[in-house]
Design a protein around this motif. Structure first.
Motif, PDB file in Angstrom:
ATOM      1  N   LEU A   2     -44.126 -14.756 -14.684  1.00 20.21           N
ATOM      2  CA  LEU A   2     -42.134 -15.151 -14.547  1.00 20.21           C
ATOM      3  C   LEU A   2     -41.866 -15.446 -13.266  1.00 20.21           C
ATOM      4  CD1 LEU A   2     -39.892 -15.088 -16.539  1.00 20.21           C
ATOM      5  CD2 LEU A   2     -39.191 -13.109 -16.250  1.00 20.21           C
ATOM      6  N   ALA A   3     -42.960 -14.760 -12.410  1.00 23.70           N
ATOM      7  CA  ALA A   3     -41.847 -14.542 -11.028  1.00 23.70           C
ATOM      8  C   ALA A   3     -41.939 -15.794 -10.853  1.00 23.70           C
ATOM      9  CB  ALA A   3     -42.447 -13.599 -10.046  1.00 23.70           C
ATOM     10  N   ALA A   4     -43.571 -17.070 -11.123  1.00 22.26           N
ATOM     11  CA  ALA A   4     -43.351 -18.168 -10.924  1.00 22.26           C
ATOM     12  C   ALA A   4     -42.579 -18.736 -11.227  1.00 22.26           C
ATOM     13  CB  ALA A   4     -45.160 -18.548 -10.588  1.00 22.26           C
ATOM     14  N   CYS A   5     -42.074 -18.722 -12.840  1.00 25.11           N
ATOM     15  CA  CYS A   5     -41.650 -19.504 -13.281  1.00 25.11           C
ATOM     16  C   CYS A   5     -39.983 -19.434 -13.240  1.00 25.11           C
ATOM     17  CB  CYS A   5     -41.757 -19.156 -14.342  1.00 25.11           C
ATOM     18  SG  CYS A   5     -43.752 -19.841 -14.782  1.00 25.11           S
ATOM     19  N   VAL A   6     -39.062 -18.366 -12.698  1.00 23.26           N
ATOM     20  CA  VAL A   6     -38.229 -17.839 -12.438  1.00 23.26           C
ATOM     21  C   VAL A   6     -37.483 -18.196 -11.022  1.00 23.26           C
ATOM     22  CG1 VAL A   6     -35.872 -16.459 -12.779  1.00 23.26           C
ATOM     23  CG2 VAL A   6     -37.429 -17.155 -14.632  1.00 23.26           C
ATOM     24  N   SER A   7     -36.480 -19.206 -10.506  1.00 26.19           N
ATOM     25  CA  SER A   7     -36.330 -19.536  -9.570  1.00 26.19           C
ATOM     26  C   SER A   7     -35.045 -18.722  -8.897  1.00 26.19           C
ATOM     27  CB  SER A   7     -36.284 -20.499  -8.896  1.00 26.19           C
ATOM     28  OG  SER A   7     -35.077 -21.300  -9.061  1.00 26.19           O
ATOM     29  N   THR A   8     -35.951 -17.731  -8.478  1.00 23.15           N
ATOM     30  CA  THR A   8     -33.833 -17.615  -7.369  1.00 23.15           C
ATOM     31  C   THR A   8     -32.391 -17.776  -6.975  1.00 23.15           C
ATOM     32  OG1 THR A   8     -35.421 -15.931  -6.316  1.00 23.15           O
ATOM     33  CG2 THR A   8     -33.792 -15.976  -5.162  1.00 23.15           C
ATOM     34  N   PRO A   9     -31.874 -17.545  -7.710  1.00 27.20           N
ATOM     35  CA  PRO A   9     -30.515 -18.634  -7.309  1.00 27.20           C
ATOM     36  C   PRO A   9     -29.580 -18.171  -6.103  1.00 27.20           C
ATOM     37  CG  PRO A   9     -30.254 -16.790  -9.000  1.00 27.20           C
ATOM     38  CD  PRO A   9     -31.301 -16.474  -8.293  1.00 27.20           C
ATOM     39  N   GLN A  10     -29.073 -18.901  -5.693  1.00 23.33           N
ATOM     40  CA  GLN A  10     -27.629 -18.219  -4.643  1.00 23.33           C
ATOM     41  C   GLN A  10     -26.507 -17.047  -5.352  1.00 23.33           C
ATOM     42  OE1 GLN A  10     -27.767 -19.575  -2.011  1.00 23.33           O
ATOM     43  NE2 GLN A  10     -28.864 -20.519  -2.429  1.00 23.33           N
ATOM     44  N   PRO A  11     -26.943 -16.802  -4.063  1.00 21.56           N
ATOM     45  CA  PRO A  11     -25.971 -15.457  -5.055  1.00 21.56           C
ATOM     46  C   PRO A  11     -25.052 -15.425  -5.677  1.00 21.56           C
ATOM     47  CG  PRO A  11     -26.278 -14.581  -2.562  1.00 21.56           C
ATOM     48  CD  PRO A  11     -26.830 -16.366  -2.481  1.00 21.56           C
ATOM     49  N   GLY A  12     -24.677 -14.803  -6.969  1.00 21.09           N
ATOM     50  CA  GLY A  12     -23.592 -14.886  -8.067  1.00 21.09           C
ATOM     51  C   GLY A  12     -23.392 -15.834  -8.822  1.00 21.09           C
ATOM     52  N   GLN A  13     -24.765 -16.577  -8.790  1.00 20.10           N
ATOM     53  CA  GLN A  13     -25.212 -17.746 -10.022  1.00 20.10           C
ATOM     54  C   GLN A  13     -26.154 -17.401 -10.606  1.00 20.10           C
ATOM     55  OE1 GLN A  13     -24.081 -21.299  -9.351  1.00 20.10           O
ATOM     56  NE2 GLN A  13     -22.622 -19.753  -8.284  1.00 20.10           N
ATOM     57  N   PRO A  14     -26.522 -17.316 -11.927  1.00 15.68           N
ATOM     58  CA  PRO A  14     -27.453 -17.295 -12.971  1.00 15.68           C
ATOM     59  C   PRO A  14     -28.804 -17.882 -12.730  1.00 15.68           C
ATOM     60  CG  PRO A  14     -26.509 -19.635 -13.564  1.00 15.68           C
ATOM     61  CD  PRO A  14     -25.839 -18.970 -12.321  1.00 15.68           C
ATOM     62  N   TRP A  15     -29.232 -16.600 -12.624  1.00 12.06           N
ATOM     63  CA  TRP A  15     -31.137 -16.653 -13.321  1.00 12.06           C
ATOM     64  C   TRP A  15     -31.179 -17.721 -14.948  1.00 12.06           C
ATOM     65  CZ3 TRP A  15     -34.609 -13.697  -9.915  1.00 12.06           C
ATOM     66  CH2 TRP A  15     -33.981 -13.338  -9.020  1.00 12.06           C
ATOM     67  N   VAL A  16     -31.935 -18.829 -14.253  1.00 14.44           N
ATOM     68  CA  VAL A  16     -31.867 -19.312 -15.329  1.00 14.44           C
ATOM     69  C   VAL A  16     -33.693 -19.504 -15.719  1.00 14.44           C
ATOM     70  CG1 VAL A  16     -32.019 -22.124 -16.465  1.00 14.44           C
ATOM     71  CG2 VAL A  16     -30.119 -21.456 -15.095  1.00 14.44           C
ATOM     72  N   VAL A  17     -33.563 -19.057 -17.383  1.00  8.47           N
ATOM     73  CA  VAL A  17     -34.864 -18.755 -17.814  1.00  8.47           C
ATOM     74  C   VAL A  17     -35.181 -19.575 -18.125  1.00  8.47           C
ATOM     75  CG1 VAL A  17     -36.421 -16.645 -18.227  1.00  8.47           C
ATOM     76  CG2 VAL A  17     -34.137 -16.544 -17.546  1.00  8.47           C
ATOM     77  N   THR A  18     -34.736 -20.249 -18.955  1.00  7.24           N
ATOM     78  CA  THR A  18     -35.104 -21.252 -20.322  1.00  7.24           C
ATOM     79  C   THR A  18     -34.287 -22.586 -20.150  1.00  7.24           C
ATOM     80  OG1 THR A  18     -36.093 -19.675 -21.449  1.00  7.24           O
ATOM     81  CG2 THR A  18     -35.979 -21.898 -22.603  1.00  7.24           C
ATOM     82  N   PRO A  19     -34.447 -23.412 -19.144  1.00 10.61           N
ATOM     83  CA  PRO A  19     -34.035 -24.727 -19.300  1.00 10.61           C
ATOM     84  C   PRO A  19     -33.806 -25.664 -20.550  1.00 10.61           C
ATOM     85  CG  PRO A  19     -35.932 -24.933 -17.466  1.00 10.61           C
ATOM     86  CD  PRO A  19     -35.744 -23.517 -18.382  1.00 10.61           C
ATOM     87  N   ILE A  20     -32.329 -25.667 -20.831  1.00 10.26           N
ATOM     88  CA  ILE A  20     -32.462 -26.287 -21.622  1.00 10.26           C
ATOM     89  C   ILE A  20     -32.006 -27.780 -21.588  1.00 10.26           C
ATOM     90  CG2 ILE A  20     -30.950 -26.394 -23.997  1.00 10.26           C
ATOM     91  CD1 ILE A  20     -30.865 -22.948 -24.622  1.00 10.26           C
TER      92      ILE A  20
END
Length: 321
Positions: A5-23
């Protein structure tokens, strides 16, 4: 992706959501937001979230209020896994926020959740008193920040429904507080922009749950009058000979939370999820929620036919969903 998972979910900017499943494109099904106090609280609605996305084409997001560092007491078996003395309180409180965030993101991927929002409040300790965090002078959570963030998320997300845990006096005070804050945030929205707010309780072999009563001192926790509980059946059969059901998915999600040993003991225990509608929900919510649950009861998977090469149990003797 779910195995790394760590390779699939990029670290967002502070305060932004973690996008797990792009739609891509607009959702064709229900839009659902889960609001919870801790990583692993989402297991209460895991199968509902998964099927809403995977079968109905909806969008599901999750918002966590705390970092979950208060769970250090249950990390005994995870100490070898994470090579740290997590049950030592200072060590656990320092390391568990990142560990439990990653466990939660793995669970999100399994449920096909779109995005995770983290408010990073302190999971200070276990208590059944919600006033430990809700009192004006408590100083544990930033209440204004949380409520404003909930209002913003509900407004921007245009959700049909918000899911929470049932606020009962016997449960963790953080669970009660998270639901109370979700209800207060929903009440700030105009009725025509407000999502339905529902809480979940699990039916097990031990019995059917009662509807939660209004918490003393918190009138916002009143349930909608005359709204029957909505029921999601986890043991809906599917697969070859109907031998699989959605408890498998729930067990996967539970297993993601390896730092929380007591969670693993809940595997396969929940039979049906009972959803109760709160009175703050806008007009028409009961009918809309019932339509959603009815759709969730539809068969998701197409039956496959097998020949003798698949074994002596290849033919289907029972309906397959």
């Amino acid at each position: 992706c779910m195995l790394a998972l760590a390779a699939c979910v990029s670290t967002p900017q502070p305060g932004q959501p973690w996008v797990v499943t792009p739609i891509e494109g607009a959702a064709t099904g229900p839009r659902v937001l889960g609001i919870y106090a801790h990583p692993d609280d989402e297991t209460s609605a895991a199968a509902i979230l998964y099927k809403t996305r995977a079968h109905l084409g909806g969008v599901c997001d999750l918002l966590l209020i705390t970092n979950g560092e208060g769970g250090f007491k249950y990390s005994t078996l995870a100490e070898d896994l994470y090579d740290a003395e997590l049950t030592d309180e200072p060590v656990g409180r320092a390391l568990l926020p990142a560990i439990r965030r990653d466990e939660f993101l793995e669970a999100c991927a399994l449920m096909q959740v779109r995005a995770a929002y983290f408010l990073e409040q302190t999971d200070h300790r276990y208590s059944t008193d919600p006033e430990e965090v809700l009192a004006e002078d408590a100083g544990v959570w930033n209440l204004d920040q949380i409520e404003d963030a909930l209002v913003e998320r509900m407004t921007e997300g245009r959700y049909d429904s918000v899911l929470t845990l049932a606020p009962t006096p016997q449960t963790h005070g953080h669970h009660q507080a998270a639901t109370i804050l979700a209800l207060r945030a929903a009440a700030r929205l105009p009725a025509d922009q407000r999502p339905a707010v529902l809480c979940a309780r699990q039916e097990t072999a031990e019995g059917i749950p009662d509807a939660p009563a209004t918490l003393p001192g918190y009138p916002e926790t009143a349930l909608a009058a005359d709204a029957a509980p909505l029921i999601f059946d986890r043991p809906q059969p599917f697969g070859h000979r109907g031998r699989l059901d959605y408890r498998v998915l729930v067990n996967w999600v539970i297993a993601a939370h390896k730092s929380q040993g007591t969670m693993q003991l809940a595997m396969s225990r929940g039979l049906r999820t009972h959803l109760f509608l709160f009175a703050v929900s806008p007009p028409g919510s009961a009918a809309a929620a019932q339509a959603w649950l009815t759709s969730l009861a539809q068969p998701q998977f197409t039956a496959r036919q097998y020949g003798s090469s698949a074994g002596t149990n290849a033919s289907s003797s029972t309906p397959i969903q």
